[in-house]
Scaffold this motif. Structure first.
Motif, PDB file in Angstrom:
ATOM      1  N   THR A  28       0.848  -1.201   0.000  1.00  0.00           N
ATOM      2  CA  THR A  28       0.000   0.000   0.000  1.00  0.00           C
ATOM      3  C   THR A  28       0.885   1.253   0.000  1.00  0.00           C
ATOM      4  O   THR A  28       2.091   1.166   0.255  1.00  0.00           O
ATOM      5  CB  THR A  28      -0.919   0.004   1.230  1.00  0.00           C
ATOM      6  N   ASP A  48      -8.361   1.257  12.245  1.00  0.00           N
ATOM      7  CA  ASP A  48      -7.932   0.577  11.023  1.00  0.00           C
ATOM      8  C   ASP A  48      -9.012  -0.429  10.629  1.00  0.00           C
ATOM      9  O   ASP A  48      -9.446  -1.239  11.447  1.00  0.00           O
ATOM     10  CB  ASP A  48      -6.601  -0.142  11.321  1.00  0.00           C
ATOM     11  N   ASN A  50       0.621  -4.400  10.138  1.00  0.00           N
ATOM     12  CA  ASN A  50       0.323  -3.965  11.501  1.00  0.00           C
ATOM     13  C   ASN A  50      -0.539  -2.717  11.425  1.00  0.00           C
ATOM     14  O   ASN A  50      -0.575  -2.035  10.417  1.00  0.00           O
ATOM     15  CB  ASN A  50       1.567  -3.827  12.381  1.00  0.00           C
ATOM     16  N   ARG A  71      -9.088   5.412   3.521  1.00  0.00           N
ATOM     17  CA  ARG A  71     -10.054   4.532   4.176  1.00  0.00           C
ATOM     18  C   ARG A  71     -10.253   3.242   3.365  1.00  0.00           C
ATOM     19  O   ARG A  71     -10.524   2.192   3.923  1.00  0.00           O
ATOM     20  CB  ARG A  71     -11.397   5.241   4.367  1.00  0.00           C
ATOM     21  N   GLY A 109       2.114   4.151   1.592  1.00  0.00           N
ATOM     22  CA  GLY A 109       3.287   4.540   2.367  1.00  0.00           C
ATOM     23  C   GLY A 109       4.328   3.432   2.429  1.00  0.00           C
ATOM     24  O   GLY A 109       5.542   3.693   2.354  1.00  0.00           O
ATOM     25  N   THR A 110       3.866   2.216   2.516  1.00  0.00           N
ATOM     26  CA  THR A 110       4.793   1.078   2.573  1.00  0.00           C
ATOM     27  C   THR A 110       5.528   0.957   1.239  1.00  0.00           C
ATOM     28  O   THR A 110       6.759   0.780   1.194  1.00  0.00           O
ATOM     29  CB  THR A 110       4.011  -0.224   2.885  1.00  0.00           C
ATOM     30  N   THR A 135      -7.271  -1.738   0.474  1.00  0.00           N
ATOM     31  CA  THR A 135      -7.120  -3.162   0.147  1.00  0.00           C
ATOM     32  C   THR A 135      -8.449  -3.915   0.218  1.00  0.00           C
ATOM     33  O   THR A 135      -8.482  -5.123   0.038  1.00  0.00           O
ATOM     34  CB  THR A 135      -6.135  -3.827   1.139  1.00  0.00           C
TER      35      THR A 135
HETATM   36  P1  5GP Z   1       0.587   2.655   4.192  1.00  0.00           P
HETATM   37  O1  5GP Z   1       1.511   3.356   5.152  1.00  0.00           O
HETATM   38  O2  5GP Z   1       1.254   1.506   3.516  1.00  0.00           O
HETATM   39  O3  5GP Z   1      -0.065   3.610   3.231  1.00  0.00           O
HETATM   40  O4  5GP Z   1      -0.621   2.072   5.025  1.00  0.00           O
HETATM   41  C1  5GP Z   1      -0.427   0.989   5.882  1.00  0.00           C
HETATM   42  C2  5GP Z   1      -1.618   0.852   6.805  1.00  0.00           C
HETATM   43  O5  5GP Z   1      -2.833   0.780   6.051  1.00  0.00           O
HETATM   44  C3  5GP Z   1      -1.587  -0.419   7.643  1.00  0.00           C
HETATM   45  O6  5GP Z   1      -1.663  -0.049   9.011  1.00  0.00           O
HETATM   46  C4  5GP Z   1      -2.816  -1.210   7.206  1.00  0.00           C
HETATM   47  O7  5GP Z   1      -3.388  -1.895   8.302  1.00  0.00           O
HETATM   48  C5  5GP Z   1      -3.727  -0.156   6.634  1.00  0.00           C
HETATM   49  N1  5GP Z   1      -4.641  -0.600   5.589  1.00  0.00           N
HETATM   50  C6  5GP Z   1      -4.452  -1.504   4.639  1.00  0.00           C
HETATM   51  N2  5GP Z   1      -5.550  -1.575   3.827  1.00  0.00           N
HETATM   52  C7  5GP Z   1      -6.461  -0.703   4.302  1.00  0.00           C
HETATM   53  C8  5GP Z   1      -7.791  -0.310   3.900  1.00  0.00           C
HETATM   54  O8  5GP Z   1      -8.370  -0.788   2.925  1.00  0.00           O
HETATM   55  N3  5GP Z   1      -8.408   0.610   4.703  1.00  0.00           N
HETATM   56  C9  5GP Z   1      -7.796   1.162   5.773  1.00  0.00           C
HETATM   57  N4  5GP Z   1      -8.464   2.058   6.484  1.00  0.00           N
HETATM   58  N5  5GP Z   1      -6.551   0.827   6.157  1.00  0.00           N
HETATM   59  C10 5GP Z   1      -5.888  -0.092   5.438  1.00  0.00           C
END
Ligand code: 5GP
Length: 538
Positions: free
Chosen positions: A32, A124, A101, A62, A34-35, A65
């Motif tokens: 996703t 989350d 996480n 929001r 940020g990761t 995934t």
């Molecule tokens: P990133 O930093 O990669 O953008 O987001 C990582 C975070 O997004 C993780 O804590 C994960 O649990 C959360 N996440 C993954 N998919 C979804 C989603 O569909 N909705 C929401 N609200 N959080 C998500």
């Protein structure tokens, strides 16, 4: 076989190393926003989740995934032909690992002044859904919710090419526990914020089965509270001896709480039997404190639990030669003392508690009653005021001894009284205590003063001071302090104290007959302080 992994982490600790390890094993990585950014910055190839779903990450994150191409890839039963057929028809590619996480909800709501919107944005949704989908299909999918597990998983993959069934099962349970705890935290916060309701929630780790409970025919388990950092039995490191029994836990906890009350101005020793301190002393050296604590009740000290506020030394270890104790709990052990004690008995449990000088990390205490649970704040402090209520002034030089005496009384089961004596400048000993009586008069008359006499007789015979026993008794008792855990409902306790020549008394005060109690103290030339703080302990 792990071919594709989905990484979506809020706490990014160790994620780059983990992803690099997966990449080296030719595992395709989906991630996703940020990761993905972080992985690319580190030169690791990754597919955006939006490329898989065909939708952008939207609504301020929001929805990222939450899509059949992701959840179908996780939940699809690999051995079920119809599942596999549907997956193929809808162009769903299987995902064999999830590392997720969650948004830091707990940290967010524990910050001062957090508002509801901020809290809600930190709930989350996608993350727990990923974890639950993956954990439900643990036979095929590895689910990782804790960076601590990255290393072990890579190790297994490198050595065997797969993650073992046993590891997948463990990780699935961990993931469900993680989401359960996460939802509990949300429940607690929203119950309070939206409904004004208090939800009792305690967080314990897997229980350790004990050999038996309070008695042989009772089954028992010890659960450690999660995340506790201060001094506690859960944090003690066992250096030697058998596992702790149910009664050991209860008594060692009392010993720890007692010694914490006494503080650490001087070396101090508590000796506990049946959930009451039967010996308590401070000294210029640890051994001096130990000797005096032991003298407080040498009969009861047999088979006791000892807790000290200073590192256990060789002199103290040697003092215990020929004496049977169950546990020694100390901030540490000198090397030679440890070896000596190990040699002394295979069963003696030696517990090291380096966090000893920190504050207790628990704000509340709990007590189960049939069908209910009582929760209360910890009993913190010794006294609220220091008010001499008698004609005879209460000497300020007795303050240190008095505090020690209250500490002893506070750790003793109600109704309790304790007698304490300054045997040497700044060094205190509990002469005796009266514990657990349904009335205070018996605690004084039948227990504390009777026991003090017995103990002093033993010391008198051993030390042969240059005076008669009666003179010796009077010289000690007239200088000692008596503390009571609660007010005196009648003046009879004062009369009995006087019969034993006690001249200094500490009580919380607050009885409707306080005036009568004070008048009797005045008549008997006793000085008495009211502290305003009761210390019932049941
Ligand atoms: P990133 O930093 O990669 O953008 O987001 C990582 C975070 O997004 C993780 O804590 C994960 O649990 C959360 N996440 C993954 N998919 C979804 C989603 O569909 N909705 C929401 N609200 N959080 C998500």
């Amino acid at each position: 076989m792990v071919k594709r992994a989905l990484l979506s982490v809020s706490d990014k600790t160790g994620i780059v190393e983990f992803a690099r390890g997966l990449e080296q094993l030719n595992i395709e990585i989906i991630s996703t926003g940020g990761t993905a950014r972080m992985l690319r910055d580190a030169g690791i190839e990754t597919i955006d989740v939006s490329e898989v779903t065909g939708f952008p990450e939207m609504m301020g994150g929001r929805v990222k995934t939450l899509h059949p191409r992701i959840h179908g890839g996780l939940l699809c039963l690999r051995e079920d032909a119809s599942h596999m057929g549907e997956a193929e028809k809808e162009s769903i590619e299987l995902i064999d690992m999830v590392a997720v996480n969650l948004y830091p909800f707990e940290i967010t709501v524990s910050k001062d002044g957090v508002n509801l919107e901020e809290a809600i944005e930190n709930i989350d949704i996608g993350g727990p859904t990923l974890l639950r989908s993956a954990a439900k299909n643990y036979a095929a999918v590895t689910v990782v919710c804790d960076p601590e597990d990255y290393g072990h998983i890579l190790k297994e993959l490198r050595s065997t090419g797969v993650v073992s069934d046993q590891t997948k099962e463990k990780l699935a349970v961990k993931a469900f526990r993680h989401t359960a705890n996460y939802d509990s935290t949300i429940d607690t916060y929203l119950s309070k914020t939206l409904l004004g309701e208090d939800v009792l929630r305690m967080n314990f780790t897997d229980g350790v089965k004990l050999r038996y409970g309070e008695n042989w025919h009772q089954e028992a388990t010890y659960y450690k509270e999660k995340g506790i950092e201060g001094p506690s039995l859960s944090n003690a490191k066992q250096l030697h001896g058998k596992e702790l029994s149910y009664n050991n836990y209860v008594d060692a906890d009392n010993a720890l709480q007692t010694i914490k009350e006494v503080g650490n101005k001087n070396p101090a020793v508590a000796i506990v039997k049946h959930n009451n301190p039967c010996g308590l002393a401070t000294g210029n050296t640890l051994c001096e404190a130990l000797q005096h604590a032991w003298d407080g009740d040498p009969i009861s000290a047999f088979g006791s639990i000892i807790c000290t506020n200073t590192v256990f030394d060789m002199e103290s270890a040697q003092y215990l030669k020929g004496k049977f104790v169950e546990i020694i709990l100390a901030p540490g052990f000198e090397h030679d003392a440890l070896e000596y004690l190990k040699e002394k008995s295979a069963n003696l449990r030696l517990l090291e508690l380096p966090q000893f000088n920190e504050n207790f990390d628990t704000e509340y205490t709990y007590k189960y009653v049939v069908g209910g649970m009582l929760k209360q704040q910890r009993n913190v402090g010794l006294y609220e005021k220091w008010e001499c209520v008698t004609d005879a002034p209460y000497p300020e030089e007795k303050r240190g001894l008095s505090e020690f005496c209250i500490a002893a009384c506070k750790s003793t089961k109600s109704n309790s009284v304790t007698l304490a004596y300054e045997y040497k400048d700044g060094c205190y000993v509990m002469l005796s205590m009266g514990a657990g009586q349904p009335n205070r008069v018996d605690s004084i008359r039948k227990l504390a003063t009777t026991k003090a006499r017995e103990n002093l007789e033993l010391i008198y015979e051993r030390e042969k001071p240059d005076m008669s026993f009666d003179e010796y008794w009077e010289s000690v008792l007239s200088e000692c302090v008596m503390a009571s855990d609660a007010f005196f409902p009648f003046d009879d306790s004062i009369v009995h104290a006087d019969e034993s020549n006690i001249k200094y008394i500490i009580s919380p005060g607050g009885s409707i007959r306080d005036e009568e109690v004070i008048a009797t103290a005045n008549r008997l030339d006793i000085s008495m302080v009211f502290t305003g703080m009761r210390h019932f302990l049941h």
